[in-house]
Design a protein around this motif. Structure first.
Motif, mmCIF file in Angstrom:
data_model
loop_
_atom_site.group_PDB
_atom_site.id
_atom_site.type_symbol
_atom_site.label_atom_id
_atom_site.label_comp_id
_atom_site.label_asym_id
_atom_site.label_seq_id
_atom_site.Cartn_x
_atom_site.Cartn_y
_atom_site.Cartn_z
ATOM 1 N N ALA A 82 0.832 -1.207 0.000
ATOM 2 C CA ALA A 82 0.000 0.000 0.000
ATOM 3 C C ALA A 82 0.864 1.253 0.000
ATOM 4 C CB ALA A 82 -0.926 0.000 1.218
ATOM 5 N N ARG A 83 1.967 1.238 0.761
ATOM 6 C CA ARG A 83 2.852 2.403 0.803
ATOM 7 C C ARG A 83 3.553 2.616 -0.530
ATOM 8 N NH1 ARG A 83 6.065 0.574 5.938
ATOM 9 N NH2 ARG A 83 7.593 2.095 5.220
ATOM 10 N N ILE A 84 3.954 1.524 -1.175
ATOM 11 C CA ILE A 84 4.606 1.641 -2.489
ATOM 12 C C ILE A 84 3.632 2.223 -3.505
ATOM 13 C CG2 ILE A 84 5.530 0.300 -4.426
ATOM 14 C CD1 ILE A 84 6.676 -1.640 -2.244
ATOM 15 N N LEU A 85 2.400 1.735 -3.524
ATOM 16 C CA LEU A 85 1.409 2.242 -4.475
ATOM 17 C C LEU A 85 1.101 3.720 -4.221
ATOM 18 C CD1 LEU A 85 -1.065 -0.770 -4.684
ATOM 19 C CD2 LEU A 85 0.408 0.106 -6.505
ATOM 20 N N ALA A 86 0.990 4.094 -2.948
ATOM 21 C CA ALA A 86 0.718 5.500 -2.626
ATOM 22 C C ALA A 86 1.882 6.388 -3.063
ATOM 23 C CB ALA A 86 0.462 5.655 -1.127
ATOM 24 N N ALA A 87 3.110 5.924 -2.817
ATOM 25 C CA ALA A 87 4.287 6.699 -3.208
ATOM 26 C C ALA A 87 4.378 6.805 -4.731
ATOM 27 C CB ALA A 87 5.547 6.055 -2.643
ATOM 28 N N ALA A 88 4.135 5.699 -5.426
ATOM 29 C CA ALA A 88 4.191 5.711 -6.889
ATOM 30 C C ALA A 88 3.126 6.637 -7.460
ATOM 31 C CB ALA A 88 3.997 4.289 -7.426
ATOM 32 N N ARG A 89 1.927 6.578 -6.896
ATOM 33 C CA ARG A 89 0.847 7.439 -7.387
ATOM 34 C C ARG A 89 1.225 8.909 -7.223
ATOM 35 N NH1 ARG A 89 -2.732 5.454 -4.303
ATOM 36 N NH2 ARG A 89 -3.110 3.691 -5.683
ATOM 37 N N ASP A 90 1.784 9.254 -6.061
ATOM 38 C CA ASP A 90 2.169 10.648 -5.817
ATOM 39 C C ASP A 90 3.272 11.095 -6.767
ATOM 40 O OD1 ASP A 90 0.323 10.801 -3.788
ATOM 41 O OD2 ASP A 90 1.775 10.564 -2.163
ATOM 42 N N ALA A 134 13.499 6.127 -6.418
ATOM 43 C CA ALA A 134 12.834 7.278 -5.811
ATOM 44 C C ALA A 134 11.500 6.860 -5.204
ATOM 45 C CB ALA A 134 12.618 8.377 -6.856
ATOM 46 N N ILE A 135 10.816 5.942 -5.859
ATOM 47 C CA ILE A 135 9.545 5.435 -5.324
ATOM 48 C C ILE A 135 9.795 4.677 -4.023
ATOM 49 C CG2 ILE A 135 7.628 3.851 -5.766
ATOM 50 C CD1 ILE A 135 7.966 4.548 -8.762
ATOM 51 N N ALA A 136 10.839 3.861 -4.008
ATOM 52 C CA ALA A 136 11.167 3.111 -2.794
ATOM 53 C C ALA A 136 11.480 4.059 -1.641
ATOM 54 C CB ALA A 136 12.350 2.179 -3.055
ATOM 55 N N ARG A 137 12.263 5.105 -1.914
ATOM 56 C CA ARG A 137 12.589 6.069 -0.863
ATOM 57 C C ARG A 137 11.338 6.767 -0.345
ATOM 58 N NH1 ARG A 137 17.020 7.228 -4.219
ATOM 59 N NH2 ARG A 137 15.965 9.062 -5.097
ATOM 60 N N ARG A 138 10.453 7.196 -1.264
ATOM 61 C CA ARG A 138 9.229 7.888 -0.845
ATOM 62 C C ARG A 138 8.348 6.947 0.002
ATOM 63 N NH1 ARG A 138 5.780 12.115 -2.866
ATOM 64 N NH2 ARG A 138 7.725 13.071 -3.634
ATOM 65 N N ALA A 139 8.344 5.669 -0.348
ATOM 66 C CA ALA A 139 7.516 4.704 0.382
ATOM 67 C C ALA A 139 8.144 4.283 1.706
ATOM 68 C CB ALA A 139 7.287 3.465 -0.485
#
Length: 231
Positions: free
Chosen positions: A35-43, A56-61
Motif C-alpha cells: 500500500a505504501r509503495i502504491l501511494a508513493a508511486a501514485r504521488d 525514488a519510489i522506494a525512498r518515498r515509500a
C-alpha cells in the motif's frame, strides 16, 4: 547490498520463533508495504510522470529497493497497478456524466473533468498512452469506457446539443491537446487548460449557444516561460 527497512529487519524469515505464529504478521507487513509503495508511486507519477526512478519510489515509500521489487518485479507491473486505479476513477466520472438527464451537459462535464484530471496528474496521460498500460484488465476497462463515451456522444447528438460530425475518436484529439499543457509551468497549466477546453466545447456545440458565453480568463504565460519550461 539491498537496503533493509525497519519492517523487513523486524520480521525477517530468520527470526526466532514459530513460523506459523509469524506468518499472519508477515502478510500484514507485506500488505502495508504494498500500500505504501502504491501511494508513493501514485504521488510521484502525479508530480513527475511515469519515468520517475524506481529507487525514488522506494525512498518515498520508506522501503528498500529489494522490498519494492518483491512486490512489483518491474516498472510495467507497478504502472499498470497505479493506472488501474486512475482508470477506475475516470470510469466513475464518465458514469456520472452519462447519468446526467441532459446528455450535452453530461458531455461537457466529462470533458471538463477529464481536462482537470490530466493537469492535476501528470502520470495519467503518460500511463494512458504508454505500452506499460497494455494489460488485459486495463484494456477491458478502456473498452467499456470507450463504449460508454460513444453512447454519450450519440445521445448528445440526438438531443441537438453536440454537432453531428463529432466522432468518439475525437476524444483522443482532446486528450492529446490538453495533455500537452501539463508540460507548461504549474502556475499556468490550470488556466491554460480551462481556456482550451472552453474553446473546444464552443466548437463542439451544434447550435452555437456556447459561443456567446465568456471564456475563462487567459493565462499570463509568456513565450520566455514556455521556452524555459521546455529545456
Amino acid at each position: 547490498m539491498a537496503e533493509t527497512t525497519q519492517i523487513d529487519a523486524q520480521h525477517s524469515p530468520n527470526d526466532a520463533g514459530g513460523a506459523d505464529f509469524d506468518r499472519p504478521k508477515l502478510r500484514a507487513d507485506a500488505a502495508d508495504n504494498r500500500a505504501r509503495i502504491l501511494a508513493a508511486a501514485r504521488d510521484l507519477f502525479t508530480e513527475r510522470g511515469i519515468d520517475v526512478p524506481m529507487t525514488a519510489i522506494a525512498r518515498r515509500a520508506g522501503v528498500g529497493a529489494a522490498t519494492l521489487f518483491r512486490r512489483f518485479p518491474d516498472r510495467r507491473s507497478l504502472i499498470a497497478e497505479v493506472f488501474a486505479t486512475q482508470l477506475t476513477h475516470c470510469e466513475s466520472v464518465l458514469e456520472e456524466a452519462a447519468a446526467d438527464p441532459d446528455p450535452w451537459h453530461g458531455f461537457c462535464t466529462f470533458i471538463e473533468d477529464l481536462g482537470r484530471m490530466q493537469i492535476e496528474d501528470r502520470g495519467f496521460t503518460e500511463a494512458f498512452l504508454s505500452a506499460f498500460a497494455e494489460d488485459a484488465g486495463i484494456d477491458e476497462k478502456r473498452l467499456r469506457a470507450e463504449a460508454a463515451f460513444a453512447d454519450l456522444v450519440e445521445r448528445a447528438q440526438k438531443a441537438g446539443g453536440l454537432r453531428h460530425d463529432f466522432s468518439p475518436s475525437d476524444l483522443m484529439l482532446i486528450f492529446l491537446a490538453n495533455g500537452g499543457i501539463s508540460e507548461a509551468p504549474p502556475e499556468h497549466a490550470h488556466d491554460l487548460s480551462r481556456r482550451l477546453i472552453a474553446y473546444l466545447l464552443q466548437s463542439f456545440e451544434a447550435n452555437g449557444q456556447q459561443a456567446g458565453r465568456s471564456l475563462p480568463g487567459p493565462s499570463r504565460i509568456g513565450l520566455g516561460e514556455v521556452f524555459a519550461a521546455s529545456q
